[in-house]
Enzyme design. Sequence first.
Site, PDB file in Angstrom:
ATOM      1  N   CYS A 147     -27.999 -37.756 -65.174  1.00  0.00           N
ATOM      2  CA  CYS A 147     -28.609 -37.718 -63.829  1.00  0.00           C
ATOM      3  C   CYS A 147     -27.610 -37.313 -62.738  1.00  0.00           C
ATOM      4  CB  CYS A 147     -29.241 -39.064 -63.504  1.00  0.00           C
ATOM      5  SG  CYS A 147     -28.264 -40.487 -63.991  1.00  0.00           S
ATOM      6  N   HIS A 203     -29.144 -41.855 -56.573  1.00  0.00           N
ATOM      7  CA  HIS A 203     -27.689 -41.753 -56.706  1.00  0.00           C
ATOM      8  C   HIS A 203     -27.144 -40.879 -55.567  1.00  0.00           C
ATOM      9  CE1 HIS A 203     -28.107 -43.661 -60.463  1.00  0.00           C
ATOM     10  NE2 HIS A 203     -27.822 -42.687 -61.296  1.00  0.00           N
TER      11      HIS A 203
HETATM   12  N1  LIG Z   1     -32.395 -44.574 -65.661  1.00  0.00           N
HETATM   13  C1  LIG Z   1     -31.922 -43.366 -65.388  1.00  0.00           C
HETATM   14  O1  LIG Z   1     -31.635 -43.000 -64.221  1.00  0.00           O
HETATM   15  C2  LIG Z   1     -31.751 -42.357 -66.463  1.00  0.00           C
HETATM   16  C3  LIG Z   1     -31.464 -41.057 -66.098  1.00  0.00           C
HETATM   17  C4  LIG Z   1     -31.300 -40.091 -67.074  1.00  0.00           C
HETATM   18  C5  LIG Z   1     -31.416 -40.455 -68.398  1.00  0.00           C
HETATM   19  N2  LIG Z   1     -31.682 -41.733 -68.744  1.00  0.00           N
HETATM   20  C6  LIG Z   1     -31.795 -42.028 -70.174  1.00  0.00           C
HETATM   21  O2  LIG Z   1     -33.149 -42.281 -70.512  1.00  0.00           O
HETATM   22  C7  LIG Z   1     -33.214 -43.259 -71.537  1.00  0.00           C
HETATM   23  C8  LIG Z   1     -34.095 -44.418 -71.108  1.00  0.00           C
HETATM   24  O3  LIG Z   1     -33.589 -44.983 -69.923  1.00  0.00           O
HETATM   25  P1  LIG Z   1     -34.418 -46.063 -69.089  1.00  0.00           P
HETATM   26  O4  LIG Z   1     -33.650 -46.280 -67.857  1.00  0.00           O
HETATM   27  O5  LIG Z   1     -35.854 -45.678 -69.015  1.00  0.00           O
HETATM   28  O6  LIG Z   1     -34.289 -47.361 -70.058  1.00  0.00           O
HETATM   29  P2  LIG Z   1     -35.264 -48.594 -70.209  1.00  0.00           P
HETATM   30  O7  LIG Z   1     -35.993 -48.872 -68.962  1.00  0.00           O
HETATM   31  O8  LIG Z   1     -34.458 -49.662 -70.831  1.00  0.00           O
HETATM   32  O9  LIG Z   1     -36.369 -48.092 -71.305  1.00  0.00           O
HETATM   33  C9  LIG Z   1     -36.041 -47.812 -72.643  1.00  0.00           C
HETATM   34  C10 LIG Z   1     -37.253 -47.218 -73.377  1.00  0.00           C
HETATM   35  O10 LIG Z   1     -36.878 -46.865 -74.697  1.00  0.00           O
HETATM   36  C11 LIG Z   1     -37.703 -47.539 -75.644  1.00  0.00           C
HETATM   37  N3  LIG Z   1     -36.947 -47.894 -76.841  1.00  0.00           N
HETATM   38  C12 LIG Z   1     -35.811 -48.646 -76.907  1.00  0.00           C
HETATM   39  N4  LIG Z   1     -35.436 -48.773 -78.192  1.00  0.00           N
HETATM   40  C13 LIG Z   1     -36.334 -48.086 -78.943  1.00  0.00           C
HETATM   41  C14 LIG Z   1     -36.498 -47.845 -80.316  1.00  0.00           C
HETATM   42  N5  LIG Z   1     -35.633 -48.347 -81.214  1.00  0.00           N
HETATM   43  N6  LIG Z   1     -37.533 -47.089 -80.722  1.00  0.00           N
HETATM   44  C15 LIG Z   1     -38.418 -46.585 -79.836  1.00  0.00           C
HETATM   45  N7  LIG Z   1     -38.336 -46.785 -78.504  1.00  0.00           N
HETATM   46  C16 LIG Z   1     -37.286 -47.520 -78.069  1.00  0.00           C
HETATM   47  C17 LIG Z   1     -38.153 -48.785 -74.918  1.00  0.00           C
HETATM   48  O11 LIG Z   1     -39.297 -49.306 -75.557  1.00  0.00           O
HETATM   49  P3  LIG Z   1     -39.634 -50.887 -75.480  1.00  0.00           P
HETATM   50  O12 LIG Z   1     -40.262 -51.112 -74.121  1.00  0.00           O
HETATM   51  O13 LIG Z   1     -40.601 -51.061 -76.581  1.00  0.00           O
HETATM   52  O14 LIG Z   1     -38.356 -51.622 -75.667  1.00  0.00           O
HETATM   53  C18 LIG Z   1     -38.422 -48.203 -73.530  1.00  0.00           C
HETATM   54  O15 LIG Z   1     -39.645 -47.506 -73.527  1.00  0.00           O
HETATM   55  C19 LIG Z   1     -31.774 -43.628 -71.868  1.00  0.00           C
HETATM   56  O16 LIG Z   1     -31.347 -42.813 -72.949  1.00  0.00           O
HETATM   57  C20 LIG Z   1     -31.023 -43.262 -70.620  1.00  0.00           C
HETATM   58  O17 LIG Z   1     -29.692 -42.949 -70.875  1.00  0.00           O
HETATM   59  C21 LIG Z   1     -31.869 -42.692 -67.812  1.00  0.00           C
END
Ligand SMILES: NC(=O)c1ccc[n+]([C@@H]2O[C@H](COP(=O)([O-])OP(=O)(O)OC[C@H]3O[C@@H](n4cnc5c(N)ncnc54)[C@H](OP(=O)(O)O)[C@@H]3O)[C@@H](O)[C@H]2O)c1
Length: 329
Positions: free
Chosen positions: A126, A234
């Site tokens: 990001c 950010h």
């Molecule tokens: N937040 C940001 O600004 C941002 C920006 C760019 C990229 N990202 C990337 O995007 C991804 C998610 O970030 P987030 O902030 O949305 O995290 P988050 O709120 O913790 O959500 C994680 C998601 O992944 C799912 N998940 C976790 N373990 C899994 C598994 N073993 N199998 C299938 N689904 C699984 C979770 O499902 P459950 O609800 O069932 O646990 C949930 O839907 C990460 O890789 C992060 O690095 C985030």
Amino acid sequence: MKVAVVGATGMVGEVMLKVLEERNFPITELLLVASERSVGKKLTYKNNEYTVIGLADAVAAKPQIAIFSAGGDTSVEWAPKFAEAGTTVVDNSSAWRMDPTKKLVVPEINANTLTKEDKIIANPNCSTIQMVMALAPLHKKYKMKRVIVSTYQSVSGTGVKAVKQLENEIAGIDGEMAYPYPIGRNALPHCDVFLENGYTKEEMKLAREPQKIFNDKTFSVTATAVRIPTAGGHSESVNVEFESDFDLADVRKMLHETSGVVVQDNTDTNTYPMPIYAHDKDEVFVGRIRRDETQPNTLNMWIVADNLRKGAATNTIQIAEYLVENNLV
Ligand SMILES: NC(=O)c1ccc[n+]([C@@H]2O[C@H](COP(=O)([O-])OP(=O)(O)OC[C@H]3O[C@@H](n4cnc5c(N)ncnc54)[C@H](OP(=O)(O)O)[C@@H]3O)[C@@H](O)[C@H]2O)c1
């Protein structure tokens, strides 16, 4: 298009669904996917209720596109399985970004490198996306030599657990900690894990990803990434040294004319980008544009974007749109 959203229950996943709906992405069948913990849960898209399914069922359904935001481990294990089934994966995690066989794409900059053969496509970090959006037109004209970036990153960049930590601290509740220290009334010079060279993984993403996106190793980036107690959005202080001198009015004009970039820069009216204004917007906001008076050919800027939108969901969906519009899936 039959589309799977992997990580649909997460912070990025929720925004993905919102952005897919807003942009009226051509979906004929939608598969909402999360971990086994969430299978059976109900989510809404365009006023219709969907039941969350597991990854194996989603692969078996052979969607044309799978948008992943479920963490690196899930991507490493499952993206190749989708790709084998013929699905094109656009992945938000850091799992594939620096893999030389995968493209790292910001559509405004390098979507034209995509082909039908790209079955796993990486979405940059990001903080990288918002920085390169502003740097792209300037690099083209003035050629960057060195970039020094300091970030001020929101807790939403860490995910649901970190947002809860901040909310708990504000409410005076003793809850689960996402960070090793309190984040409220604090600033943590610590985003992602520390590496052997003393930098964090986030800082090294900022250093390496721009070279890959611009397909150019002639410039370097050094970064300090800091977590601050903002809920979303950010911010970045960016100092860029160019090979050739620039005209400030021309810099402003070029940024103003760049699709996806909005210049907010008037010190007379206290106009500058801030995370509260960037919230829920797809654009990257640039302000405090000024010459670094300590050395030649050097510019200072302040860059802000909604990390869940252009930093994640919007960029991913723009990639998917490009694939559809250009018959690449
Ligand atoms: N937040 C940001 O600004 C941002 C920006 C760019 C990229 N990202 C990337 O995007 C991804 C998610 O970030 P987030 O902030 O949305 O995290 P988050 O709120 O913790 O959500 C994680 C998601 O992944 C799912 N998940 C976790 N373990 C899994 C598994 N073993 N199998 C299938 N689904 C699984 C979770 O499902 P459950 O609800 O069932 O646990 C949930 O839907 C990460 O890789 C992060 O690095 C985030």
